[in-house]
Design an enzyme around this catalytic site. Structure first.
Site, mmCIF file in Angstrom:
data_model
loop_
_atom_site.group_PDB
_atom_site.id
_atom_site.type_symbol
_atom_site.label_atom_id
_atom_site.label_comp_id
_atom_site.label_asym_id
_atom_site.label_seq_id
_atom_site.Cartn_x
_atom_site.Cartn_y
_atom_site.Cartn_z
ATOM 1 N N ASP A 10 -14.075 -39.856 24.987
ATOM 2 C CA ASP A 10 -15.135 -40.704 25.562
ATOM 3 C C ASP A 10 -16.458 -40.228 24.955
ATOM 4 O O ASP A 10 -17.268 -39.601 25.606
ATOM 5 C CB ASP A 10 -15.141 -40.626 27.103
ATOM 6 C CG ASP A 10 -15.262 -39.220 27.656
ATOM 7 O OD1 ASP A 10 -14.890 -38.260 26.946
ATOM 8 O OD2 ASP A 10 -15.756 -39.064 28.798
ATOM 9 N N HIS A 243 -16.548 -27.622 26.676
ATOM 10 C CA HIS A 243 -15.351 -28.217 27.275
ATOM 11 C C HIS A 243 -14.380 -28.751 26.202
ATOM 12 O O HIS A 243 -13.298 -28.211 26.004
ATOM 13 C CB HIS A 243 -15.740 -29.377 28.195
ATOM 14 C CG HIS A 243 -16.728 -29.035 29.267
ATOM 15 N ND1 HIS A 243 -16.456 -28.131 30.259
ATOM 16 C CD2 HIS A 243 -17.986 -29.483 29.502
ATOM 17 C CE1 HIS A 243 -17.492 -28.047 31.081
ATOM 18 N NE2 HIS A 243 -18.435 -28.862 30.641
#
Ligand code: BDR
Ligand code: CA
Length: 329
Positions: A10, A243
């Protein structure tokens, strides 16, 4: 031979870091990329991905637009306060018109096609909500038979969430999809906030990226300026968690897990305050990691070493491995 990888993202700022890392990694070949709702809309995510691929001179990597909404409910507008309104920290990337098109198939179909073209070889790295993977499982439940492993950034095992007190963003934005993925019959490596928040990129690292002569590495350094502001509230200084690139590096093998037991994992799909929580059964782990019989989800709780120096080294290696660059930031 590089291992074939389908990357689902994303494209957001840390997704961009992960993409750059994968492009700079000779161990793997990106055979397809799917976008998904999350930090931005699926359409914006695909556009960002195409722009970054162009900066790397890798317009050959096909990009498919994926699911615009979670399995239940609707896309809620993304995370402009974290990633900027365009998802890539408000930096502008000039795109060749010809380079701007995603492929016609959607991301779930792309994943299924690639799994049939590379049976028993394809690996999935997913760094957004898991909707595309769940839809692919719905369309063809035999998909796991052809996949080596799924590495997914998501969840919070023993630490708080980041969109609710228990839910991490990728899982919390589509808990039903995440539950379908962790309960399918394929090996899953879950890379949760427990360890991604412990791998941090500092300002000195960012400056090295900004000083690169490679447009993609430089663009990543520049978009991190926005991300660093967001993380001041978390760390008390300008820096960022790593992340998505940590999931990429663990999948590639550039980083190794130190504590990563295979344990039963359930995603809370109720409508109460626990919605989106990754409930990891970590009982019996006090004396060291213990794999539970039959568990197919390995939860990475700690890594060997820190990702930042390794990632910076890889992104700077672009200076020597990508001659086909033709766009400017
Ligand atoms: C995850 O959420 C997104 O904002 C990031 O790109 C990462 O995939 C972290 O919780
Ligand atoms: Ca992401």
């Amino acid at each position: 031979m590089p291992r074939p990888v389908y990357f689902d993202c994303d494209t957001g700022i840390d997704d961009s870091m992960a993409l750059a890392y994968l492009l700079a990694s000779p161990e793997v070949e990106l055979v397809g990329i799917g976008s998904v709702h999350g930090n931005v809309s699926a359409a914006q995510g695909a556009g960002n991905t195409l722009a970054l691929l162009q900066l790397a001179g890798r317009g050959d990597v096909p990009v498919a637009v994926g699911c615009g909404d979670p399995l239940v409910g609707e896309f809620a507008g993304g995370a402009p306060h974290v990633h900027g309104s365009n998802g890539i920290g408000e930096i502008e990337v000039e795109l060749d018109e010809a380079a701007r098109m995603p492929v016609a198939e959607d991301a779930a179909d792309m994943l299924l096609r690639l799994s049939n073209e590379h049976p028993g070889e394809l690996e999935i790295i997913a760094v957004g909500p898991l909707t595309n993977l769940a839809v692919a499982l719905q369309r063809d439940p035999s998909l796991p038979e052809r996949i080596v492993r799924v590495t997914a950034m998501g969840g919070a095992a023993l630490v708080p969430g980041n969109i609710t007190c228990v839910a991490e963003a990728n899982i919390g934005h589509d808990p039903e999809a995440a539950q379908a993925v962790v309960s399918a019959a394929w090996p899953v490596t879950l890379v949760p906030l427990d360890t991604t928040l412990e791998n941090v990129l500092e300002e000195a690292d960012r400056e090295k990226l900004c000083a690169s002569r490679h447009p993609l590495t430089r663009a990543v350094g520049e978009m991190l300026d926005f991300y660093f502001d967001f993380y001041v509230a978390e760390y008390g200084r300008r820096c960022s968690a790593l992340h998505d690139p940590l999931a990429a590096a663990l999948a590639v093998g550039g980083m190794r897990p130190r504590v990563a037991p295979a344990v039963p994992v359930e995603v809370d799909v109720t409508d109460g305050p626990g919605r989106g929580q990754t409930v990891c059964d970590l009982r019996g782990q006090r004396q060291g990691p213990v794999d539970r019989p039959g568990a197919n989800v390995r939860v990475v709780l700690a890594t060997e070493g820190q990702l930042a120096p390794h990632m910076v080294e890889r992104l700077l290696s672009f200076e020597t491995v990508s001659p086909g660059v033709h766009a400017a930031v």
